[in-house]
Motif scaffolding. Structure first.
Motif, PDB file in Angstrom:
ATOM      1  N   LEU A  58      -9.797  -9.854   2.724  1.00  0.00           N
ATOM      2  CA  LEU A  58      -8.978  -9.418   1.568  1.00  0.00           C
ATOM      3  C   LEU A  58      -9.767  -8.418   0.415  1.00  0.00           C
ATOM      4  O   LEU A  58      -9.033  -7.458   0.238  1.00  0.00           O
ATOM      5  N   ALA A  59     -11.032  -9.039   0.188  1.00  0.00           N
ATOM      6  CA  ALA A  59     -11.705  -7.839  -0.559  1.00  0.00           C
ATOM      7  C   ALA A  59     -12.020  -6.634   0.117  1.00  0.00           C
ATOM      8  O   ALA A  59     -12.022  -5.543  -0.751  1.00  0.00           O
ATOM      9  N   GLY A 112     -15.275 -11.052  -4.959  1.00  0.00           N
ATOM     10  CA  GLY A 112     -15.121  -9.640  -5.462  1.00  0.00           C
ATOM     11  C   GLY A 112     -16.392  -8.811  -5.279  1.00  0.00           C
ATOM     12  O   GLY A 112     -16.483  -7.598  -5.075  1.00  0.00           O
ATOM     13  N   ARG A 113     -17.553  -9.529  -5.446  1.00  0.00           N
ATOM     14  CA  ARG A 113     -18.916  -8.615  -5.401  1.00  0.00           C
ATOM     15  C   ARG A 113     -19.044  -8.127  -4.077  1.00  0.00           C
ATOM     16  O   ARG A 113     -19.637  -6.943  -3.800  1.00  0.00           O
ATOM     17  N   PHE A 114     -18.702  -8.906  -3.143  1.00  0.00           N
ATOM     18  CA  PHE A 114     -18.903  -8.639  -1.560  1.00  0.00           C
ATOM     19  C   PHE A 114     -17.908  -7.210  -1.541  1.00  0.00           C
ATOM     20  O   PHE A 114     -18.447  -6.406  -0.880  1.00  0.00           O
ATOM     21  N   GLY A 115     -16.871  -7.287  -2.075  1.00  0.00           N
ATOM     22  CA  GLY A 115     -16.055  -6.077  -1.891  1.00  0.00           C
ATOM     23  C   GLY A 115     -16.612  -4.720  -2.564  1.00  0.00           C
ATOM     24  O   GLY A 115     -16.591  -3.873  -1.995  1.00  0.00           O
ATOM     25  N   LEU A 152     -13.603   0.320  -9.843  1.00  0.00           N
ATOM     26  CA  LEU A 152     -13.739  -0.923  -9.091  1.00  0.00           C
ATOM     27  C   LEU A 152     -14.772  -1.823 -10.056  1.00  0.00           C
ATOM     28  O   LEU A 152     -14.530  -3.202 -10.405  1.00  0.00           O
ATOM     29  N   VAL A 153     -15.778  -1.030 -10.506  1.00  0.00           N
ATOM     30  CA  VAL A 153     -16.510  -1.706 -11.408  1.00  0.00           C
ATOM     31  C   VAL A 153     -16.308  -2.293 -12.565  1.00  0.00           C
ATOM     32  O   VAL A 153     -16.492  -3.470 -12.998  1.00  0.00           O
ATOM     33  N   LEU A 154     -15.695  -1.594 -13.466  1.00  0.00           N
ATOM     34  CA  LEU A 154     -14.750  -1.896 -14.689  1.00  0.00           C
ATOM     35  C   LEU A 154     -13.926  -2.966 -14.340  1.00  0.00           C
ATOM     36  O   LEU A 154     -13.947  -4.027 -15.249  1.00  0.00           O
ATOM     37  N   GLU A 155     -13.143  -3.002 -13.324  1.00  0.00           N
ATOM     38  CA  GLU A 155     -12.020  -3.958 -12.998  1.00  0.00           C
ATOM     39  C   GLU A 155     -12.858  -5.549 -12.704  1.00  0.00           C
ATOM     40  O   GLU A 155     -12.563  -6.535 -13.150  1.00  0.00           O
ATOM     41  N   GLU A 185     -14.677 -10.884 -14.996  1.00  0.00           N
ATOM     42  CA  GLU A 185     -16.002 -11.549 -14.771  1.00  0.00           C
ATOM     43  C   GLU A 185     -16.406 -12.043 -13.628  1.00  0.00           C
ATOM     44  O   GLU A 185     -16.889 -13.132 -13.258  1.00  0.00           O
ATOM     45  N   ALA A 186     -16.167 -11.233 -12.554  1.00  0.00           N
ATOM     46  CA  ALA A 186     -16.621 -11.244 -11.147  1.00  0.00           C
ATOM     47  C   ALA A 186     -18.048 -10.679 -10.886  1.00  0.00           C
ATOM     48  O   ALA A 186     -18.640 -10.737 -10.008  1.00  0.00           O
ATOM     49  N   LEU A 187     -18.409  -9.804 -11.992  1.00  0.00           N
ATOM     50  CA  LEU A 187     -19.737  -9.021 -11.958  1.00  0.00           C
ATOM     51  C   LEU A 187     -20.574  -9.325 -12.946  1.00  0.00           C
ATOM     52  O   LEU A 187     -19.820  -9.052 -14.075  1.00  0.00           O
TER      53      LEU A 187
END
Length: 427
Positions: free
Chosen positions: A304-305, A363-366, A417-420, A425-427
């Motif tokens: 999904l990611a 999220g980080r994997f994506g 993507l980075v900002l999202e 709070e996934a990164l």
């Protein structure tokens, strides 16, 4: 098989052998061959398209009629340098294991009308150096435009298909746990992580060093105006995640994590590996997946990611992310009911809570996948590697040292993507 410079190609005799298994009444006369994909469409193997012509004996008569079939076949790149750069042989073996062992075990659960997923092409043969399958274009399937990305309806269709595919793994775990274990055990008969494993860190270090530096530069230049403190925080979080001493280990750990939603993942769920066709009836299947070389055993949220973070824009996610996940969740629960999965953890509310937690964790994997997927998906075809060039020309190059540099569109997608992920709070 004919072999020259380590290249495997289908011969007329092999084609006859393949067809004879399904249609012994057909006499193959000739075939035509052409490249099966363009530059930028495929990186770890070479695809060829065949048009096979022959004559078929009519049943209960002496009459023979003209017969044709279209076949796609996949082989390793001509260049040994390129095979090594992309670990093509390892990936090829993984895909063969999926087609010959994993998919038959999953598909066997769909007997007695319990069909939840038909999105795998018909395979004629799969071995360590060659995979031959039906040409899905003959059934009206077409690849999306990698530079445009997937539109909302295509995302919904893909998520519905993924839900059915993932449900089969969850059903296999419950109904035949010993078979799931056999096919998911590292070093066993099934698929295994072919890329993100700690022992590959040195192999991919240069590739991801280039990819990470490209991403940091793009995000730094594309960040919208913001307070200095916010900008410093964004760049610090990104650089920490992409630090070459820890990045690959983090990706390997995420890929290997086991939990209640562990399944056989497609592993490379991006635009070029998803084929669509227009619906022609209420039961017609509109999505097929190809290229299972990166199949892995891991959280379904990894797929999904991959799909949602590498094949969509920030605008689409801002408006539709929750509804898209709800769509997937609804179809996953429905597929599990069809397959008669009984575990209490399949309760819709429980499943939703677990699913959202795993999406957050992955999220980080994506983002890690986006390092090379976004430059690849947004680059022009003439900027992509050409796997069909001759061996001599290829060997003069240094090999794949990193993805192509990203342009303005890639920088926009990467920055969004980075900002999202930071906002979530996934990164």
């Amino acid at each position: 098989m004919e072999c020259k410079n380590e290249t495997v190609r289908l011969s007329l005799d092999t084609i006859k052998e393949i067809i004879a298994k399904d249609e012994p009444d057909v006499e193959i006369v000739s075939f035509e061959e052409e490249p099966g994909s363009g530059r930028g469409d495929n990186y770890t193997s070479m695809l060829y398209r065949l048009r096979v012509m022959g004559m078929k004996q009519q049943k209960n008569t002496t009459e023979r009629v003209k017969w044709q079939r279209a076949i796609i076949y996949k082989v390793l790149p001509d260049s040994r340098e390129r095979r090594e750069a992309f670990k093509s042989e390892t990936l090829f073996r993984n895909e063969v294991a999926f087609y010959t062992r994993v998919w038959p075990a999953l598909n066997a659960l769909q007997s007695r009308g319990r069909r939840v997923f038909d999105g795998v092409a018909r395979i004629y043969t799969a071995r360590e150096d060659l995979i031959a399958m039906e040409d899905l274009r003959e059934r009206g399937f077409q690849m999306g435009d990698r530079r445009v990305g997937l539109q909302l309806e295509q995302l919904q269709q893909t998520l519905s298909a993924l839900a059915g595919f993932h449900a089969l793994s969850l059903a296999l775990k419950e109904l035949r746990p010993e078979k799931f274990e056999e096919l998911s055990r590292r070093g066993g008969n099934g698929v295994e992580e072919a890329m993100f494993r700690d022992e590959n860190a040195d192999w991919y270090r240069q590739y991801y060093r280039v990819a990470a530096n490209n991403a940091i530069k793009m995000v730094s230049e594309a960040l919208p105006p913001m307070a200095k403190e916010r900008r410093e925080d964004v760049m610090q979080r990104l650089q920490t995640f992409l630090h070459e001493d820890t990045f690959f280990h983090t990706m390997s750990k995420l890929a290997a994590a086991q939990g209640p939603l562990t399944v056989f993942c497609h592993g490379d769920c991006w635009t070029n590996n998803i084929l669509f066709r227009e619906e022609s009836g209420p039961d017609s299947k509109v999505v097929c997946f190809v290229d299972f070389q990166l199949s892995r055993v891991g959280s379904l949220a990894l797929d999904l990611a991959n799909l949602l973070y590498c094949c969509t824009s920030g605008e689409v996610r801002r408006v539709h992310m929750t509804s898209l996940l709800r769509h997937y969740h609804l179809h996953l629960i429905a597929a599990l009911e069809v397959l008669d999965v009984q575990q209490s953890s399949r309760d819709p509310a429980t499943m939703w809570n677990v699913l959202t937690k795993e999406i957050w964790a992955c999220g980080r994997f994506g983002l890690g996948l986006a390092l090379d997927m976004l430059p690849i998906s947004t680059c022009a075809s003439d900027e992509a590697p050409n796997l069909y060039e001759d061996e001599e020309a290829s060997e003069k190059k240094e090999g794949a040292q990193g993805p192509p540099p990203g342009g303005a569109e890639c920088a926009r997608l990467m920055t969004d993507l980075v900002l999202e992920l930071i906002d979530n709070e996934a990164l």
